[in-house]
Enzyme design. Structure first.
Site, PDB file in Angstrom:
ATOM      1  N   ILE A  10       0.833  -1.206   0.000  1.00 25.17           N
ATOM      2  CA  ILE A  10       0.000   0.000   0.000  1.00 25.17           C
ATOM      3  C   ILE A  10       0.865   1.252   0.000  1.00 25.17           C
ATOM      4  O   ILE A  10       0.643   2.185  -0.775  1.00 25.17           O
ATOM      5  CB  ILE A  10      -0.950   0.009   1.209  1.00 25.17           C
ATOM      6  CG1 ILE A  10      -1.919  -1.170   1.126  1.00 25.17           C
ATOM      7  CG2 ILE A  10      -1.715   1.327   1.278  1.00 25.17           C
ATOM      8  CD1 ILE A  10      -2.730  -1.387   2.393  1.00 25.17           C
ATOM      9  N   ASP A  48      11.142   2.867   5.598  1.00 27.40           N
ATOM     10  CA  ASP A  48      10.795   1.482   5.915  1.00 27.40           C
ATOM     11  C   ASP A  48      12.076   0.691   6.123  1.00 27.40           C
ATOM     12  O   ASP A  48      12.768   0.355   5.162  1.00 27.40           O
ATOM     13  CB  ASP A  48       9.966   0.847   4.788  1.00 27.40           C
ATOM     14  CG  ASP A  48       9.359  -0.489   5.198  1.00 27.40           C
ATOM     15  OD1 ASP A  48       9.953  -1.170   6.064  1.00 27.40           O
ATOM     16  OD2 ASP A  48       8.307  -0.859   4.657  1.00 27.40           O
ATOM     17  N   ALA A  88      -3.730   2.627   8.571  1.00 21.75           N
ATOM     18  CA  ALA A  88      -3.041   1.380   8.926  1.00 21.75           C
ATOM     19  C   ALA A  88      -3.730   0.727  10.128  1.00 21.75           C
ATOM     20  O   ALA A  88      -4.396  -0.293   9.987  1.00 21.75           O
ATOM     21  CB  ALA A  88      -1.576   1.656   9.228  1.00 21.75           C
ATOM     22  N   ARG A  89      -3.586   1.333  11.302  1.00 27.25           N
ATOM     23  CA  ARG A  89      -4.250   0.861  12.517  1.00 27.25           C
ATOM     24  C   ARG A  89      -4.398   2.045  13.465  1.00 27.25           C
ATOM     25  O   ARG A  89      -3.468   2.804  13.686  1.00 27.25           O
ATOM     26  CB  ARG A  89      -3.442  -0.245  13.209  1.00 27.25           C
ATOM     27  CG  ARG A  89      -3.601  -1.627  12.587  1.00 27.25           C
ATOM     28  CD  ARG A  89      -5.008  -2.173  12.792  1.00 27.25           C
ATOM     29  NE  ARG A  89      -5.209  -3.459  12.155  1.00 27.25           N
ATOM     30  CZ  ARG A  89      -5.725  -3.652  10.957  1.00 27.25           C
ATOM     31  NH1 ARG A  89      -6.077  -2.596  10.227  1.00 27.25           N
ATOM     32  NH2 ARG A  89      -5.903  -4.853  10.474  1.00 27.25           N
ATOM     33  N   ASP A 148      -8.964   6.009   9.546  1.00 27.52           N
ATOM     34  CA  ASP A 148      -9.942   5.043   9.036  1.00 27.52           C
ATOM     35  C   ASP A 148     -10.421   4.099  10.135  1.00 27.52           C
ATOM     36  O   ASP A 148     -11.047   3.083   9.856  1.00 27.52           O
ATOM     37  CB  ASP A 148      -9.316   4.239   7.889  1.00 27.52           C
ATOM     38  CG  ASP A 148     -10.356   3.562   7.005  1.00 27.52           C
ATOM     39  OD1 ASP A 148     -11.483   4.091   6.904  1.00 27.52           O
ATOM     40  OD2 ASP A 148     -10.055   2.512   6.415  1.00 27.52           O
ATOM     41  N   GLU A 191     -12.880   8.317  21.505  1.00 28.82           N
ATOM     42  CA  GLU A 191     -12.126   9.528  21.826  1.00 28.82           C
ATOM     43  C   GLU A 191     -12.027  10.476  20.633  1.00 28.82           C
ATOM     44  O   GLU A 191     -12.035  11.697  20.798  1.00 28.82           O
ATOM     45  CB  GLU A 191     -10.704   9.177  22.287  1.00 28.82           C
ATOM     46  CG  GLU A 191     -10.622   8.330  23.543  1.00 28.82           C
ATOM     47  CD  GLU A 191     -10.647   6.849  23.255  1.00 28.82           C
ATOM     48  OE1 GLU A 191     -10.323   6.074  24.164  1.00 28.82           O
ATOM     49  OE2 GLU A 191     -10.995   6.460  22.125  1.00 28.82           O
ATOM     50  N   HIS A 249     -13.683   2.735   8.610  1.00 31.55           N
ATOM     51  CA  HIS A 249     -12.899   1.587   8.142  1.00 31.55           C
ATOM     52  C   HIS A 249     -13.324   1.147   6.731  1.00 31.55           C
ATOM     53  O   HIS A 249     -13.707  -0.001   6.498  1.00 31.55           O
ATOM     54  CB  HIS A 249     -13.030   0.415   9.116  1.00 31.55           C
ATOM     55  CG  HIS A 249     -11.926  -0.585   8.962  1.00 31.55           C
ATOM     56  ND1 HIS A 249     -11.916  -1.786   9.644  1.00 31.55           N
ATOM     57  CD2 HIS A 249     -10.794  -0.580   8.204  1.00 31.55           C
ATOM     58  CE1 HIS A 249     -10.842  -2.474   9.316  1.00 31.55           C
ATOM     59  NE2 HIS A 249     -10.142  -1.758   8.438  1.00 31.55           N
ATOM     60  N   LEU A 250     -13.198   2.060   5.795  1.00 31.02           N
ATOM     61  CA  LEU A 250     -13.611   1.806   4.416  1.00 31.02           C
ATOM     62  C   LEU A 250     -12.447   1.447   3.502  1.00 31.02           C
ATOM     63  O   LEU A 250     -12.645   1.263   2.296  1.00 31.02           O
ATOM     64  CB  LEU A 250     -14.323   3.046   3.850  1.00 31.02           C
ATOM     65  CG  LEU A 250     -15.595   3.490   4.559  1.00 31.02           C
ATOM     66  CD1 LEU A 250     -16.203   4.690   3.835  1.00 31.02           C
ATOM     67  CD2 LEU A 250     -16.606   2.354   4.652  1.00 31.02           C
ATOM     68  N   ALA A 276     -10.673  -1.110   2.564  1.00 35.77           N
ATOM     69  CA  ALA A 276     -10.768  -2.228   1.618  1.00 35.77           C
ATOM     70  C   ALA A 276     -12.205  -2.511   1.195  1.00 35.77           C
ATOM     71  O   ALA A 276     -12.489  -3.572   0.638  1.00 35.77           O
ATOM     72  CB  ALA A 276     -10.149  -3.477   2.233  1.00 35.77           C
TER      73      ALA A 276
END
Length: 387
Positions: A148, A167, A230-231, A255, A260, A272-273, A275
């Site tokens: 991604i 990375d 990502a998270r 996402d 909070e 959380h769209l 995928a």
């Protein structure tokens, strides 16, 4: 016949890949050898002793008890890259949302309903509250250059942005796919110091959880805009809210809504769209199906999250598959056990991943009971013979 259990509705693009002469697929099958899952939670599920593998039609495996599966000799697969384009497209949308206050402007426009002919004048008077910069010429930092992250970096360059990438585990494949003009950074601090926008594309681990916090914000440019597809747990929510309030962070697009973050000014929370496209669901399911088929029929492991990748062409009529602990002397113990039964090894591959390892052995012949013989070796978790 092999039984494959489905825990969610799975696209026919995937189920059609299973040969009906060999496989039975459904949510009610008994004694499954394989399972395909999307979002169903499996942590409380007691798996049948017959289960060899679970394929997650997606990248994240938080809904699967990965460590318990390893102990039970169940290989867990995911489908990295299958939903990469879908997520990339939403990240690019998020880039614009972070910059132009589009979501807030749309919400404000809805409040003008009922003002008749005055709406036009009210729009012209109020639109100045939603001014935001263009992305052309700005600098984007991509943290995590997996499938991604590479797509996001390349797409941002085509929008006229300067792109930095970070990375420490960049694969050769992803390096080849990355635009040559992306500035690769060895130090995350370089991203923080130079980028107007930062997009997160790393897994959430014990080391990365909450790592985007007040210490990280202090290193960033004033008015930075942060994208998190990502998270959610990568970002410390309390620190983010405080930093948004000070203006150090101009906007945060995430996402993964949390209690909070919902309703906080300059936060755009997307449900959380990443995928959520039919193409992505088909791609993930198709990949998951082929991972299961290759493991069940050939013993090959590709894209597992709890066992190492081990794959080789068949060179004999019989193949011995051994899931085991990564401990000294176990490979010798396996080959010795085979030699004691006059079983000749034609070809062999072995790899380890943390505490676990996997060995594939192509042999001339096998006799009934070889599985029990090998299971007597200390550290072996599961043995399977494919003929």
């Amino acid at each position: 016949m092999y039984n494959i259990k489905t825990y969610n509705k799975i696209s026919s693009v995937a189920t059609d890949e299973f040969d009906a002469k060999k496989y039975t697929i459904g949510d009610e099958v008994e004694a499954p050898v394989g399972a395909i899952v999307r979002s169903a939670a499996l942590h409380e599920v007691e798996f049948d002793k017959s289960l060899l593998a679970i394929a997650r039609a997606g990248a994240g495996v938080n809904n699967i008890p990965v460590d318990r599966c390893a102990e039970e000799g169940i290989v867990v697969f995911n489908t990295p890259g299958a939903n990469a384009n879908a997520v990339k497209e939403l990240v690019i949308a998020g880039l614009m949302l972070s910059s132009r206050k589009i979501a807030a402007a749309i919400d404000w426009a809805k409040t003008l309903k009922g003002n008749g002919d005055q709406v036009g004048k009210m729009v012209e008077k109020g639109k100045g509250n939603f001014v935001g910069p263009e992305v052309l010429g700005k600098t984007l930092g991509v943290v995590g250059l997996g499938a991604i992250g590479v797509l996001v970096a390349n797409a941002a360059e085509k929008l006229g942005m300067k792109v930095y990438g970070y990375d420490p585990y960049l694969s050769i494949k992803n390096a080849w796919n990355l635009s040559s003009t992306v500035k690769y950074c060895d130090d995350l601090a370089e991203i923080y110091a130079n980028c107007d926008y930062i997009s997160l594309h790393i897994p959430c681990t014990k080391d990365t959880k909450g790592s985007v916090n007040k210490d990280a914000f202090a290193q960033m440019k004033d008015g930075v805009r942060i994208l998190n597809f990502a998270r959610g747990e990568l970002v410390n929510s309390d620190d983010m809210i405080e930093t948004l309030g000070s203006g150090k962070v101009a906007s945060y697009v995430v996402d993964f809504p949390s209690d909070e973050m919902i309703g906080v000014e300059n936060v755009t929370a997307i449900p959380h769209l990443g995928a959520s496209t039919p193409e992505s669901e088909d791609n993930c399911a198709y990949m998951a199906a082929h991972e299961l088929i290759d493991y069940i029929e050939n013993g090959n492991v590709v894209n597992s999250v709890n066992f190492p990748a081990v794959s080789m062409p068949r060179t004999s009529d019989a193949r011995v598959c051994v899931l085991h602990k990564n401990i000294p002397g176990i490979i010798s113990a396996i080959t010795t056990a085979l030699a004691e039964q006059n079983i000749n090894v034609h070809n062999m591959q072995n790899a380890s991943r943390g505490d676990y390892a996997y060995s594939l052995l192509d042999v001339e012949t096998v006799f009934d009971g070889i599985e029990e013989k090998l299971m007597a070796v200390e550290g072996i978790i599961r043995v399977r013979v494919i003929k």
